[in-house]
Design an enzyme around this catalytic site. Structure first.
Site, mmCIF file in Angstrom:
data_model
loop_
_atom_site.group_PDB
_atom_site.id
_atom_site.type_symbol
_atom_site.label_atom_id
_atom_site.label_comp_id
_atom_site.label_asym_id
_atom_site.label_seq_id
_atom_site.Cartn_x
_atom_site.Cartn_y
_atom_site.Cartn_z
ATOM 1 N N ASP A 41 0.819 -1.210 0.000
ATOM 2 C CA ASP A 41 0.000 0.000 0.000
ATOM 3 C C ASP A 41 0.858 1.269 0.000
ATOM 4 O OD1 ASP A 41 -2.718 -0.579 -0.278
ATOM 5 O OD2 ASP A 41 -2.789 -1.400 1.749
ATOM 6 N N THR A 101 -22.458 -4.112 5.699
ATOM 7 C CA THR A 101 -21.941 -2.802 6.100
ATOM 8 C C THR A 101 -22.514 -2.393 7.455
ATOM 9 O OG1 THR A 101 -21.593 -2.109 3.832
ATOM 10 C CG2 THR A 101 -21.896 -0.344 5.443
ATOM 11 N N CYS A 147 16.957 -6.670 -10.939
ATOM 12 C CA CYS A 147 17.574 -7.347 -9.792
ATOM 13 C C CYS A 147 17.897 -8.810 -10.128
ATOM 14 C CB CYS A 147 16.700 -7.196 -8.554
ATOM 15 S SG CYS A 147 17.635 -7.337 -7.039
ATOM 16 N N GLU A 153 23.657 -17.845 -4.970
ATOM 17 C CA GLU A 153 22.362 -18.058 -4.309
ATOM 18 C C GLU A 153 21.888 -19.512 -4.465
ATOM 19 O OE1 GLU A 153 19.431 -15.149 -5.557
ATOM 20 O OE2 GLU A 153 17.980 -15.819 -4.069
ATOM 21 N N HIS A 188 15.672 -1.501 -8.223
ATOM 22 C CA HIS A 188 14.243 -1.660 -8.549
ATOM 23 C C HIS A 188 13.648 -0.338 -9.038
ATOM 24 C CE1 HIS A 188 13.615 -5.745 -6.971
ATOM 25 N NE2 HIS A 188 14.612 -5.442 -6.161
ATOM 26 N N GLU A 194 11.044 0.214 -10.581
ATOM 27 C CA GLU A 194 9.572 0.245 -10.505
ATOM 28 C C GLU A 194 9.066 1.036 -9.299
ATOM 29 O OE1 GLU A 194 11.497 -2.400 -10.021
ATOM 30 O OE2 GLU A 194 10.673 -3.837 -8.581
#
Ligand code: GLN
Length: 550
Positions: A86, A205, A394, A417, A523, A525
């Site tokens: 968010d 609601t 990445c 990795e 990154h 983005e």
């Protein structure tokens, strides 16, 4: 036991800040974050300075250790906080600058309170949810709201969740502490459409508001998310049963594009009503930029197909920021970007041609672990050999380096990795752990995180695209390019066009004789906004479009 109240000075904010508390009801995933961000963008248009904060009731200290399948992507701020996605909406929709302070989890709160208890700060007192946990939450909310006119605080989860209670109690107390005229509660709820009855139903609601009122909060506004527009009769019913002013029951039916939401809320005059409730002046606002974005999305001149080739494709929220950045990339030229998600585990040499026959650009985004990596390596090879525009992010840089080292330099290449699962034949770890990373233990918060500068090589593709010598981009990774192989790869034509600390760490690689083959360790983005598309994504879409028209 005596009730410990916040000390007077804890409440003193530099400015008279107004607070908007946003809660969610009925179900999760109804777009609370989008609603809050859209409202924030409208309030900014009235020339107010805002801040936004997300409180997540789960016990993880931050979302950094969570699988993308749990809560979608981990969003990273400039100062390296690993946060809920968010916060990405908050930054994309507004001009707010977010940092560690603006993302709070129950885990972080408990960690702090327990540390204080161990230090003896509570002087032998019994440490309790009320007041110790709630006081800590209140202090964090106030600390994150300094120097702004309006602070929007979103409480994650759904009203009624056990974990959410301390946060709800804290925001209940804050209205008492700060004064009625300085705080409002907005409850974002869901009004389902029951097909068999052909009707929208308000009962969930009503129950959700009842739940909220049972913990002492009377919402000032209800934003009703629904599949269809809310009829006036239903609004009246909701207003009556929920004890909310009729004009404060706002319909928010599904939109074709998330960037329509600010305009839809403006049409309902939500900004004006909220400002009035907070006793703040309003202005005549200019929303032409949002109109321009929506026009570009609704009436495209061009279309393009891009595939995101990753391993978390079952939950598209895992690539939220990449998805949005691609959409933004198409806005300036009014290009509709159709994005498909391809599971890299299903890609192999024999099906790749057919799988990508309809695609004009390929993106390999961030990832962790070996699963699916061979399909990504195949994707890089296909893009490189067939002049398909390729952006590696990445892990997408790691896979591009491994591919080039294997197929152009004849190395037995891989990433450190994958060491534990690799066969002994791997001799060349072209992607490796640097010394400082080797010394870190544990998974939480131990990566290279946040914004770092990167020098761009004069004359390179990226230098032209950014039109800057130095850029700042956000990072979230452990492994780096292994400089031992630099010369060998360079000799075969790989260009190292971006570096951190005078060449110490490789940040960007590219190919000069390819229309767009760029992979970045960071990154990009996270820095793209609809009103300011990121140059890498914009260029990717422009080049892909040009190539497809050849
Ligand atoms: N798994 C890789 C690393 O830790 C890449 C991380 C990523 O793509 N964000 O370095």
């Amino acid at each position: 036991m005596g009730i410990l109240l916040l000390k007077k000075q804890d409440h003193q904010l530099d400015k008279k800040t107004k607070f908007i508390f946003v809660t969610g009801g009925v179900v999760s995933s109804i777009g609370k974050g989008l609603t809050a961000s859209s409202l924030a963008s409208l309030l900014e248009a009235h020339d107010y300075k805002l801040s936004m904060m997300k409180c997540d009731p789960y016990i993880n200290v931050d979302p950094g250790t969570m699988s993308p399948y749990q809560h979608g992507e981990v969003y990273v701020t400039d100062d390296g906080a690993e946060t809920d996605l968010d916060l990405g909406h908050y930054e994309r929709f507004t001009n707010v600058k977010l940092s560690k302070e603006h993302s709070l989890t129950a885990g972080r709160v408990y960690e702090k309170v327990i540390a204080k208890e161990r230090r003896g700060d509570y002087l032998g007192g019994t440490v309790q949810v009320i007041p110790h946990i709630t006081n800590e939450i209140k202090e964090r909310i106030l600390a994150a709201s300094k120097d702004v006119d309006i602070s929007i605080i979103e409480i994650g989860g759904t009203v009624g969740d056990i974990e959410g209670l301390p946060f709800i109690e804290a925001i209940r107390q804050l209205k008492k502490d700060l004064g009625d005229e300085n705080c409002i509660y907005i409850h974002v709820t869901y009004v389902p459409f029951i097909k068999a009855a052909g009707e929208l139903k308000s009962k969930p609601t009503q129950h959700s508001v009842k739940e909220l009122r049972s913990v002492g909060i009377q919402p000032d506004f209800l934003i009703c998310r629904s599949e269809h527009p809310l009829p006036e009769e239903l609004k009246k019913k909701v207003a009556l049963f929920c004890n909310v002013e009729l004009g404060h029951v706002v319909g928010a039916p599904d939109s074709n594009h998330i960037y329509q939401v600010p305009l839809k809320l403006a049409k309902e005059k939500l900004d004006l009503k909220v400002l009035k409730s907070l006793r703040l002046d309003s202005k005549k606002t200019d929303l032409s930029r949002w109109n321009g974005i929506v026009d570009s999305l609704e009436n495209p001149k061009n279309e393009i197909r891009v595939a995101i080739v990753g391993k978390y494709v079952n939950l598209k929220e895992s690539y939220k920021s990449v998805h949005e950045a691609l959409v933004h990339g198409g806005l300036p030229e009014k290009t509709r970007v159709h994005i498909s998600y391809v599971d890299s585990e299903t890609i192999n040499e024999s099906n790749i041609q057919e799988r990508f026959s309809n695609v004009q650009a390929l993106v390999v985004p961030g990832a962790f672990g070996q699963r699916g990596s061979e399909g990504m390596i195949q994707t890089v090879k296909y893009a490189r050999e067939n002049n398909i525009p390729y952006l590696g992010i990445c892990f997408g840089l790691h896979m591009a380096v491994v591919e080039f080292a294997r197929n152009e330099c004849g190395l037995q290449a891989s990433s450190r990795e994958f060491e534990s699962s690799e066969e002994a034949k791997i001799t060349d770890f072209v992607i490796d752990l640097m010394e400082d990373q080797k010394q870190k233990s544990g998974l939480g918060g131990t990566m290279r995180l946040g914004a770092f500068p990167c020098e761009l090589k004069t004359g390179s593709h990226v230098h032209k695209i950014y039109a800057k010598d130095q850029i700042y981009e956000r990072h979230r990774h452990r492994y780096e390019f292994n400089n031992k192989y630099k010369e060998q790869l360079e000799k075969q034509g790989l260009v190292f066009s971006g570096h951190y600390k005078k060449g110490e760490l490789v940040e960007v690689i590219e190919l000069s004789d390819h229309p767009f083959f760029i992979a970045v360790q960071f990154h990009p983005e996270f820095l793209s906004k609809p009103r300011a598309p990121h140059p890498l994504f914009q260029n990717l879409i422009e080049v892909a479009l040009k190539e497809s028209q050849k």
